[in-house]
Design an enzyme around this catalytic site. Sequence first.
Site, PDB file in Angstrom:
ATOM      1  N   CYS A 120       0.273  -9.080  14.239  1.00 20.14           N
ATOM      2  CA  CYS A 120       0.245 -10.061  13.151  1.00 20.14           C
ATOM      3  C   CYS A 120       0.653 -11.463  13.594  1.00 20.14           C
ATOM      4  O   CYS A 120       0.459 -12.426  12.864  1.00 20.14           O
ATOM      5  CB  CYS A 120       1.125  -9.585  12.002  1.00 20.14           C
ATOM      6  SG  CYS A 120       0.507  -8.074  11.284  1.00 20.14           S
ATOM      7  N   HIS A 260       2.550 -15.566   7.473  1.00 19.46           N
ATOM      8  CA  HIS A 260       1.777 -14.330   7.574  1.00 19.46           C
ATOM      9  C   HIS A 260       1.926 -13.560   6.262  1.00 19.46           C
ATOM     10  O   HIS A 260       3.016 -13.507   5.680  1.00 19.46           O
ATOM     11  CB  HIS A 260       2.301 -13.503   8.760  1.00 19.46           C
ATOM     12  CG  HIS A 260       1.738 -12.123   8.802  1.00 19.46           C
ATOM     13  ND1 HIS A 260       0.384 -11.896   8.813  1.00 19.46           N
ATOM     14  CD2 HIS A 260       2.329 -10.899   8.807  1.00 19.46           C
ATOM     15  CE1 HIS A 260       0.172 -10.590   8.834  1.00 19.46           C
ATOM     16  NE2 HIS A 260       1.338  -9.970   8.830  1.00 19.46           N
ATOM     17  N   ASN A 290      -2.716  -7.483   3.721  1.00 24.10           N
ATOM     18  CA  ASN A 290      -2.363  -7.921   5.071  1.00 24.10           C
ATOM     19  C   ASN A 290      -3.563  -7.711   5.992  1.00 24.10           C
ATOM     20  O   ASN A 290      -3.922  -6.575   6.298  1.00 24.10           O
ATOM     21  CB  ASN A 290      -1.155  -7.110   5.562  1.00 24.10           C
ATOM     22  CG  ASN A 290      -0.711  -7.480   6.970  1.00 24.10           C
ATOM     23  OD1 ASN A 290      -1.404  -8.221   7.669  1.00 24.10           O
ATOM     24  ND2 ASN A 290       0.430  -6.970   7.389  1.00 24.10           N
TER      25      ASN A 290
HETATM   26  N1  ACO Z   1       3.930   4.188  -4.125  1.00 19.27           N
HETATM   27  C1  ACO Z   1       4.903   4.665  -4.951  1.00 19.27           C
HETATM   28  N2  ACO Z   1       6.162   4.910  -4.552  1.00 19.27           N
HETATM   29  C2  ACO Z   1       6.452   4.663  -3.258  1.00 19.27           C
HETATM   30  C3  ACO Z   1       5.485   4.161  -2.340  1.00 19.27           C
HETATM   31  C4  ACO Z   1       4.183   3.930  -2.836  1.00 19.27           C
HETATM   32  N3  ACO Z   1       3.187   3.453  -2.051  1.00 19.27           N
HETATM   33  N4  ACO Z   1       6.065   4.028  -1.123  1.00 19.27           N
HETATM   34  C5  ACO Z   1       7.340   4.401  -1.273  1.00 19.27           C
HETATM   35  N5  ACO Z   1       7.586   4.791  -2.553  1.00 19.27           N
HETATM   36  C6  ACO Z   1       8.838   5.234  -3.141  1.00 19.27           C
HETATM   37  C7  ACO Z   1       9.757   5.873  -2.108  1.00 19.27           C
HETATM   38  O1  ACO Z   1       9.544   7.264  -2.034  1.00 19.27           O
HETATM   39  C8  ACO Z   1      11.117   5.532  -2.662  1.00 19.27           C
HETATM   40  O2  ACO Z   1      11.423   6.422  -3.724  1.00 19.27           O
HETATM   41  P1  ACO Z   1      12.938   6.915  -3.988  1.00 19.27           P
HETATM   42  O3  ACO Z   1      13.721   5.672  -4.331  1.00 19.27           O
HETATM   43  O4  ACO Z   1      12.798   7.858  -5.131  1.00 19.27           O
HETATM   44  O5  ACO Z   1      13.385   7.550  -2.701  1.00 19.27           O
HETATM   45  C9  ACO Z   1      10.931   4.153  -3.295  1.00 19.27           C
HETATM   46  O6  ACO Z   1       9.526   4.059  -3.609  1.00 19.27           O
HETATM   47  C10 ACO Z   1      11.319   3.013  -2.380  1.00 19.27           C
HETATM   48  O7  ACO Z   1      10.698   3.231  -1.099  1.00 19.27           O
HETATM   49  P2  ACO Z   1      10.881   2.237   0.098  1.00 19.27           P
HETATM   50  O8  ACO Z   1      10.247   2.800   1.315  1.00 19.27           O
HETATM   51  O9  ACO Z   1      12.312   1.839   0.135  1.00 19.27           O
HETATM   52  O10 ACO Z   1       9.983   1.022  -0.418  1.00 19.27           O
HETATM   53  P3  ACO Z   1      10.052  -0.483   0.013  1.00 19.27           P
HETATM   54  O11 ACO Z   1      10.513  -1.305  -1.097  1.00 19.27           O
HETATM   55  O12 ACO Z   1      10.715  -0.677   1.356  1.00 19.27           O
HETATM   56  O13 ACO Z   1       8.500  -0.819   0.191  1.00 19.27           O
HETATM   57  C11 ACO Z   1       6.930  -1.266   1.948  1.00 19.27           C
HETATM   58  C12 ACO Z   1       7.765  -0.198   1.214  1.00 19.27           C
HETATM   59  C13 ACO Z   1       5.995  -1.894   0.928  1.00 19.27           C
HETATM   60  C14 ACO Z   1       6.143  -0.620   3.065  1.00 19.27           C
HETATM   61  C15 ACO Z   1       7.892  -2.347   2.498  1.00 19.27           C
HETATM   62  O14 ACO Z   1       8.957  -1.737   3.197  1.00 19.27           O
HETATM   63  C16 ACO Z   1       7.232  -3.351   3.398  1.00 19.27           C
HETATM   64  O15 ACO Z   1       6.342  -4.095   2.991  1.00 19.27           O
HETATM   65  N6  ACO Z   1       7.676  -3.462   4.678  1.00 19.27           N
HETATM   66  C17 ACO Z   1       7.139  -4.422   5.619  1.00 19.27           C
HETATM   67  C18 ACO Z   1       5.951  -3.840   6.246  1.00 19.27           C
HETATM   68  C19 ACO Z   1       5.174  -4.857   7.063  1.00 19.27           C
HETATM   69  O16 ACO Z   1       5.308  -6.028   6.903  1.00 19.27           O
HETATM   70  N7  ACO Z   1       4.311  -4.330   7.930  1.00 19.27           N
HETATM   71  C20 ACO Z   1       3.319  -5.044   8.638  1.00 19.27           C
HETATM   72  C21 ACO Z   1       3.847  -5.935   9.697  1.00 19.27           C
HETATM   73  S1  ACO Z   1       2.587  -6.805  10.405  1.00 19.27           S
HETATM   74  C22 ACO Z   1       1.821  -6.073  11.787  1.00 19.27           C
HETATM   75  O17 ACO Z   1       2.058  -6.478  12.891  1.00 19.27           O
HETATM   76  C23 ACO Z   1       0.906  -4.911  11.564  1.00 19.27           C
END
Ligand code: ACO
Length: 333
Positions: A120, A260, A290
């Site tokens: 990214c 980004h 993304n």
């Molecule tokens: N739909 C519904 N519920 C979900 C989902 C989903 N897609 N994913 C997770 N949950 C649930 C989990 O089970 C958890 O439930 P619980 O509280 O009962 O245990 C709750 O939602 C919170 O889960 P988290 O994993 O803590 O969710 P978070 O708020 O961290 O969001 C996400 C996840 C969107 C992936 C976030 O962490 C994120 O955007 N991280 C950055 C990722 C990123 O930028 N990646 C690309 C980098 S660029 C590159 O080089 C490719």
Amino acid sequence: MSVDLSNKVFAAITAVGGYIPQNKRTNFDLEQVCDTSDEWIIKRTGIKERRILEEELATSDMAVRAIQDLVSQFGKNLQDVDAILVATSTPDMPMPATANIIADKLNIKTAWAFDINAACSGFLYALDMGASLVETGRYKNVLIVGADNISTYVDIHDRSTNILFGDGAGVVWLEPSKEGGVIDALLQSNGSGRDFLNIEAGGSLYPLDRPDVDITDKMYLKQDGKTVFKHAVQSMSDACLNVLKRNNLTVDDVNWLVPHQANQRIIDAVGRSINIAEGKTLSNIEYLGNTIAATIPLCIWENLKQIKTGDLVMLTAFGAGFSWGASLFRWMI
Ligand code: ACO
């Protein structure tokens, strides 16, 4: 001793193009294949839909269309191009470089062409390399492409990744300018982050014919979202503040921040952390998700009417590697 900058040649962006595929993948489509909801995705990421490239096409096809868009909007002659740098993590094939394929499809005979893989952060890395080429005086017209067909590597049933990613391509044209252009870039990396965001298979460690491991599982993009989130906010904020500081600028001097597009909450957290005024941060994540190396040039492309000649633009990115950085330039179009 002060440095005389009166003869400095800047690398300026003089044209921009973009391409996004027609097919949409909405949050409602994802509700059909995994346990998620439109409400959760919007609240946690800001994303409503992403674009998905047709199966029979590849990264080079999107890049070619982005470059054709640039030519039609800005009237550039592709036979003037000296070098093509393509930031991508999803090349058409391991060899040759996608940049070579793009040059061939566009019948560009004049340029050397190569790929840069910095996930990214790829567009930031490529922009700075391209700017350095122009600043030497040896290259006058350099194409910087950010293009990724990341949907190929997303497991449609994996809700930790399928909600985030989409396909697209963006391109900028760099040329020498006496008035202004790229001012500075602060680019960094830390390979110990590789376990938190990767696609393991398809390289020399896990070739596709290795019989002793489950290659199918390793073919998809995997991430520890929470860890990536935390590092992304901290690293992008630090890079922005440091690049401003070493150029004796403050965040109030910046007209536009183009971050980004990984998660709207990351974009908002970086904005808060560097204290940039409301309305200066560009975002298109809501309807594109993304697109990896394409997010920044696509965001610029979509906001061409807003950015005015002389504006100070700051870019920042974070991605697999980990890789990250920030760059500053004066808008010369
Ligand atoms: N739909 C519904 N519920 C979900 C989902 C989903 N897609 N994913 C997770 N949950 C649930 C989990 O089970 C958890 O439930 P619980 O509280 O009962 O245990 C709750 O939602 C919170 O889960 P988290 O994993 O803590 O969710 P978070 O708020 O961290 O969001 C996400 C996840 C969107 C992936 C976030 O962490 C994120 O955007 N991280 C950055 C990722 C990123 O930028 N990646 C690309 C980098 S660029 C590159 O080089 C490719």
